[in-house]
Design an enzyme around this catalytic site. Structure first.
Site, PDB file in Angstrom:
ATOM      1  N   THR A 173      -4.509  -1.891  -1.914  1.00  0.00           N
ATOM      2  CA  THR A 173      -4.362  -1.777  -0.463  1.00  0.00           C
ATOM      3  C   THR A 173      -3.708  -0.443  -0.156  1.00  0.00           C
ATOM      4  O   THR A 173      -3.078   0.117  -1.037  1.00  0.00           O
ATOM      5  CB  THR A 173      -3.466  -2.911   0.063  1.00  0.00           C
ATOM      6  OG1 THR A 173      -2.248  -2.905  -0.653  1.00  0.00           O
ATOM      7  CG2 THR A 173      -4.124  -4.260  -0.122  1.00  0.00           C
ATOM      8  N   LYS A 195      -8.367   5.053  -4.354  1.00  0.00           N
ATOM      9  CA  LYS A 195      -9.175   4.071  -3.636  1.00  0.00           C
ATOM     10  C   LYS A 195     -10.128   4.706  -2.629  1.00  0.00           C
ATOM     11  O   LYS A 195     -10.742   4.012  -1.822  1.00  0.00           O
ATOM     12  CB  LYS A 195      -8.258   3.084  -2.935  1.00  0.00           C
ATOM     13  CG  LYS A 195      -7.268   2.427  -3.879  1.00  0.00           C
ATOM     14  CD  LYS A 195      -6.195   1.717  -3.109  1.00  0.00           C
ATOM     15  CE  LYS A 195      -5.027   1.364  -4.019  1.00  0.00           C
ATOM     16  NZ  LYS A 195      -3.902   0.834  -3.261  1.00  0.00           N
ATOM     17  N   GLY A 235     -13.566   4.066   1.545  1.00  0.00           N
ATOM     18  CA  GLY A 235     -12.329   3.525   1.012  1.00  0.00           C
ATOM     19  C   GLY A 235     -12.382   2.018   0.998  1.00  0.00           C
ATOM     20  O   GLY A 235     -13.092   1.413   1.798  1.00  0.00           O
ATOM     21  N   SER A 265      -3.235  -4.525   3.318  1.00  0.00           N
ATOM     22  CA  SER A 265      -2.007  -5.210   3.735  1.00  0.00           C
ATOM     23  C   SER A 265      -1.119  -4.345   4.629  1.00  0.00           C
ATOM     24  O   SER A 265      -0.387  -4.867   5.462  1.00  0.00           O
ATOM     25  CB  SER A 265      -1.225  -5.674   2.519  1.00  0.00           C
ATOM     26  OG  SER A 265      -0.843  -4.572   1.731  1.00  0.00           O
TER      27      SER A 265
END
Length: 199
Positions: A27, A59, A71, A150
């Site tokens: 995340t 990412k 992403g 998150s």
């Protein structure tokens, strides 16, 4: 040593604990379109349950000879599967990111195996910023900004404030906003990678 992917993860990093409650997660991703630039950034933390498994994962990927940024947030193995599918859709529909994203979302929603994948993608090129989900959604944010993962909402809130009240460019807004999110969200760290395109 297993096969290593472009982002530094290896096959062993992608193992999920079957039947347990722990999953590998990656995340927070933020995309900002501002001042004729689009920037996408992500932190490097990968967690397994409550433990940090990797701190410097990448990412964000450049696709189509660097003209498209992508992403992911969510389960790493799931995200890699979706990235490969999205890249295939881009090859089928070159220079048409919305069509490629829509085709991926349709397949993701209707394919029995894909429906189980738990991840979100954000994609951007010189014209479009899109959020792609497994429920069949392809959303183009009205302000050109999207945060997933998150810490996505924290980063997005910071980015909107910085874009409205500072002279910072897109890449600096992304980096600063992700640093702010890392100070709030325990699944986000400050090992930040930012990629940028000119609009």
């Amino acid at each position: 040593m297993g096969r290593r992917f472009e982002n530094g993860l290896c096959v062993e990093d992608l193992i999920l604990i079957v039947g347990g409650s722990m999953q590998l997660h990656a995340t927070t991703i933020l995309t900002v379109r501002h001042q004729n630039r689009v920037a996408m950034g992500g932190d490097g933390q990968v967690t397994l349950g409550s433990a940090i498994m990797k701190a410097d994962a990448v990412k964000i990927r450049r696709l189509m000879d660097g003209s498209v940024l992508c992403g992911f947030a969510g389960g790493s193995a799931d995200a890699f599967a979706l990235l490969e599918r999205f890249e295939a859709k881009l090859r089928e529909h070159p220079a048409n990111v919305p069509r490629a994203a829509t085709e991926l979302a349709k397949e993701w929603r209707t394919d029995r195996a894909l429906r189980r994948l738990e991840a979100l993608l954000t994609v951007a090129d010189r014209k479009f910023t899109l959020l792609v989900s497994g429920t069949g959604d392809v959303i183009q944010p009205s302000d050109g900004m999207v945060g997933i993962g998150s810490g996505g909402n924290y980063a997005l809130a910071a980015a909107r404030a910085l874009a409205a009240h500072s002279p910072l460019d897109a890449a600096t807004i992304v980096r600063t906003s992700l640093e702010i999110a890392a100070g709030i969200d325990i699944y986000t760290n400050t090992h930040i990678v930012v990629e940028e395109l000119e609009c």
